[in-house]
Design a protein around this motif. Structure first.
Motif, mmCIF file in Angstrom:
data_model
loop_
_atom_site.group_PDB
_atom_site.id
_atom_site.type_symbol
_atom_site.label_atom_id
_atom_site.label_comp_id
_atom_site.label_asym_id
_atom_site.label_seq_id
_atom_site.Cartn_x
_atom_site.Cartn_y
_atom_site.Cartn_z
ATOM 1 N N ASP A 71 84.641 -2.629 39.358
ATOM 2 C CA ASP A 71 85.286 -1.494 40.017
ATOM 3 C C ASP A 71 86.813 -1.554 39.969
ATOM 4 O O ASP A 71 87.502 -0.986 40.824
ATOM 5 N N ALA A 72 87.364 -2.246 38.980
ATOM 6 C CA ALA A 72 88.799 -2.226 38.699
ATOM 7 C C ALA A 72 88.949 -2.134 37.194
ATOM 8 O O ALA A 72 87.992 -2.391 36.440
ATOM 9 N N CYS A 73 90.140 -1.769 36.753
ATOM 10 C CA CYS A 73 90.386 -1.698 35.315
ATOM 11 C C CYS A 73 91.758 -2.293 35.026
ATOM 12 O O CYS A 73 92.397 -2.864 35.906
ATOM 13 N N MET A 74 92.212 -2.165 33.779
ATOM 14 C CA MET A 74 93.440 -2.841 33.386
ATOM 15 C C MET A 74 94.678 -2.300 34.092
ATOM 16 O O MET A 74 95.740 -2.917 34.022
ATOM 17 N N SER A 75 94.561 -1.188 34.836
ATOM 18 C CA SER A 75 95.681 -0.740 35.658
ATOM 19 C C SER A 75 95.943 -1.719 36.796
ATOM 20 O O SER A 75 97.028 -1.722 37.380
ATOM 21 N N ALA A 76 94.969 -2.576 37.116
ATOM 22 C CA ALA A 76 95.130 -3.602 38.144
ATOM 23 C C ALA A 76 95.540 -4.946 37.555
ATOM 24 O O ALA A 76 96.084 -5.790 38.268
ATOM 25 N N VAL A 121 84.446 -5.639 31.912
ATOM 26 C CA VAL A 121 85.237 -4.468 31.546
ATOM 27 C C VAL A 121 85.435 -3.536 32.739
ATOM 28 O O VAL A 121 84.688 -3.568 33.719
ATOM 29 N N GLY A 122 86.477 -2.690 32.602
ATOM 30 C CA GLY A 122 86.735 -1.656 33.588
ATOM 31 C C GLY A 122 86.316 -0.298 33.071
ATOM 32 O O GLY A 122 85.583 -0.195 32.076
ATOM 33 N N SER A 123 86.829 0.753 33.714
ATOM 34 C CA SER A 123 86.389 2.114 33.399
ATOM 35 C C SER A 123 87.459 2.956 32.718
ATOM 36 O O SER A 123 87.305 4.171 32.584
ATOM 37 N N LEU A 124 88.554 2.330 32.291
ATOM 38 C CA LEU A 124 89.615 3.075 31.623
ATOM 39 C C LEU A 124 89.143 3.545 30.245
ATOM 40 O O LEU A 124 88.347 2.866 29.589
ATOM 41 N N CYS A 125 89.656 4.693 29.807
ATOM 42 C CA CYS A 125 89.292 5.200 28.477
ATOM 43 C C CYS A 125 90.112 4.517 27.393
ATOM 44 O O CYS A 125 90.855 5.157 26.636
ATOM 45 N N GLU A 126 90.022 3.223 27.355
ATOM 46 C CA GLU A 126 90.657 2.377 26.334
ATOM 47 C C GLU A 126 89.710 1.224 26.044
ATOM 48 O O GLU A 126 89.228 0.571 26.970
ATOM 49 N N ASN A 127 89.457 0.957 24.782
ATOM 50 C CA ASN A 127 88.496 -0.088 24.449
ATOM 51 C C ASN A 127 89.001 -1.493 24.757
ATOM 52 O O ASN A 127 88.223 -2.442 24.807
ATOM 53 N N ASN A 128 90.338 -1.630 24.947
ATOM 54 C CA ASN A 128 90.853 -2.955 25.308
ATOM 55 C C ASN A 128 90.915 -3.157 26.821
ATOM 56 O O ASN A 128 91.533 -4.105 27.296
ATOM 57 N N ASP A 129 90.247 -2.292 27.567
ATOM 58 C CA ASP A 129 90.166 -2.427 29.022
ATOM 59 C C ASP A 129 89.124 -3.492 29.360
ATOM 60 O O ASP A 129 88.025 -3.200 29.828
ATOM 61 N N ASN A 169 95.397 7.561 32.710
ATOM 62 C CA ASN A 169 94.022 7.998 32.940
ATOM 63 C C ASN A 169 93.781 8.373 34.408
ATOM 64 O O ASN A 169 92.646 8.523 34.857
ATOM 65 N N GLY A 170 94.895 8.482 35.154
ATOM 66 C CA GLY A 170 94.759 8.792 36.576
ATOM 67 C C GLY A 170 94.198 7.657 37.396
ATOM 68 O O GLY A 170 93.748 7.875 38.533
ATOM 69 N N LYS A 171 94.238 6.446 36.863
ATOM 70 C CA LYS A 171 93.715 5.305 37.608
ATOM 71 C C LYS A 171 94.726 4.861 38.664
ATOM 72 O O LYS A 171 95.941 4.959 38.477
ATOM 73 N N LEU A 172 94.240 4.355 39.758
ATOM 74 C CA LEU A 172 95.052 4.016 40.912
ATOM 75 C C LEU A 172 95.012 2.511 41.156
ATOM 76 O O LEU A 172 93.973 1.871 40.990
ATOM 77 N N ARG A 173 96.156 1.973 41.550
ATOM 78 C CA ARG A 173 96.239 0.524 41.745
ATOM 79 C C ARG A 173 95.614 0.090 43.076
ATOM 80 O O ARG A 173 95.656 0.841 44.062
ATOM 81 N N PRO A 174 95.054 -1.119 43.112
ATOM 82 C CA PRO A 174 94.327 -1.567 44.313
ATOM 83 C C PRO A 174 95.255 -2.083 45.392
ATOM 84 O O PRO A 174 96.462 -2.226 45.205
#
Length: 422
Positions: free
Chosen positions: A301-306, A336-344, A378-383
């Motif tokens: 439930d986190a992605c590379m934005s964190a 993996v996270g949910s960002l629309c990037e394969n390196n997430d 991607n509109g992702k928000l930091r934790p």
């Protein structure tokens, strides 16, 4: 050698309660570990009169963390207006602040000089005439170019955008002196996350030689030598930690030799960020999905934005699954996270205990350049960020971002102009 056993002993037994109360994901930092590392630095350089750590704010720019640093007597290494303002919120003023920026704007110079100013560390000789008013104390960032190899992370100094060249350094101090500077410091940073202490000793020797040359040519004395940051931490279990004790002893001896040759000894400053907080933070996430195609994926439930270090640098961060033995019933997965990037991806083809939806995963060593490097693609928000305090309590020190935060900069007064018309 990721997060210490003592940090685990403090965190893991209460982590279910923490996740139940605060929810996931979050970064959590260990105050005891941070303070112990700060004391290690102080003790290591105890023979260096005037030694001071200037915490690299960029590593973990949270007011509560800066308050801890301030309480330990540390200053702050800042490179932006926001970092200056954050540091001043702790009460830091004047020489508590080291301002090192590059391609510096007039606005940045003005803020750096306000409220008692700080130590201005100029990145380039061409910035000298752009300083609104030359301060009494000035410092320059030195780039040794081909005289130093750097390390594999920060790269060849000759290709770096930072610093004054070897050929320019004497002229830089001459120009600053002629404009009114009366006190001087010298700064460099040419390694990053370096675990071999010998690099730091070699660079210290080189910088002291530069200081000695400038002293002889211009007759000025250096109040301090700032050796920057770059002290590494062992991200991988097989990595050996930095030998801080031996490094400190050899650097101290270099300064003693400098004093014998020149009749004075500058103070030593460091700007450790990662070394101070990196091992004392973790990103806690929850497994929310599993996917089996050409390989197995554990979605969290986190992605590379964190935490973007794995995607940006290919960096390794150790991962534990709460309550599960890392040696039994394992499988090879990508986390993996949910960002629309394969390196997430937080981990690629990593052997982990068999993980089920709802399991809590602990991603180690996120106490530096974790939350701080976050973004909103991607509109992702930091934790949120939490602090595990010395008394065992857990404090919310930054709330999670919300959709309202994301849209806040879209709320403004209409402002339209027609180019070419007054």
């Amino acid at each position: 050698m990721p997060m210490s056993e003592t940090f685990k002993d403090r965190l893991f037994p209460v982590l279910k309660d923490i996740t139940k109360h605060f929810g996931t994901p979050f970064h959590i930092y260990d105050e005891i570990g941070i303070r112990e590392t700060g004391q290690l630095l102080i003790d290591g350089f105890s023979e260096m009169k005037g030694f001071r750590e200037y915490f690299a704010v960029k590593a973990l720019p949270n007011p509560r963390i800066l308050e801890i640093m301030r309480d330990m007597g540390f200053g702050f290494d800042c490179s932006s207006i926001a970092e200056l303002l954050l540091s001043r919120q702790t009460g830091a003023r004047g020489e508590d602040l080291m301002f090192t920026s590059n391609n510096t704007s007039i606005e940045e110079f003005q803020v750096a000089g306000a409220e008692g100013g700080g130590i201005l560390n100029l990145d380039d000789i061409t910035l000298i005439p752009k300083v609104p008013e030359m301060p009494a104390l000035i410092c320059f960032r030195y780039n040794p170019g081909p005289r130093c190899d750097g390390n594999e992370i920060i790269g060849d100094p000759a290709e770096s955008k930072y610093g004054v060249s070897h050929e320019q350094v004497t002229d830089a101090y001459r120009m600053a002196r002629d404009l009114g500077a009366k006190r001087f410091g010298l700064h460099t940073m040419v390694v990053s996350n370096e675990l071999n202490y010998i690099y730091k000793v070699q660079v210290t020797r080189l910088v002291l030689e530069v200081a000695e040359r400038v002293t002889k040519e211009l007759g000025i004395k250096f109040e301090f030598i700032n050796m920057g940051g770059g002290l590494g931490i062992p991200y991988k279990p097989e990595d050996s930690p930095l030998d801080l004790h031996t490094m400190a002893a050899e650097i101290t001896e270099l300064f003693n030799q400098f004093k014998k040759r020149n009749g004075y000894m500058p103070k030593l400053y460091l700007e450790s960020g990662r070394y101070m907080t990196g091992p004392h933070g973790a990103l806690v996430v929850k497994a929310i999905n599993q996917k089996d195609i050409y390989r197995k994926y554990i979605g969290v439930d986190a992605c590379m934005s964190a935490l973007m270090r794995p995607a940006l640098y290919g960096a390794y961060h150790h991962i534990s699954v709460l309550g599960k033995d890392s040696q039994q019933d394992t499988e090879i997965v990508d986390v993996v996270g949910s960002l629309c990037e394969n390196n997430d991806k937080f981990a690629i083809q990593r052997t982990l205990p068999k993980t089920e939806e709802g399991d809590i995963l602990i991603i180690h060593d996120t106490g530096a350049h974790g939350h701080a490097m976050g973004f909103n693609y991607n509109g992702k928000l930091r934790p949120k960020e939490l602090l595990l305090r010395t008394d065992g309590s857990v404090e919310l020190i930054r709330r999670e971002e919300t959709v309202d935060d994301y849209f806040a900069t879209l709320s403004f007064e209409p402002n339209t102009m027609m180019p070419g018309k007054a």
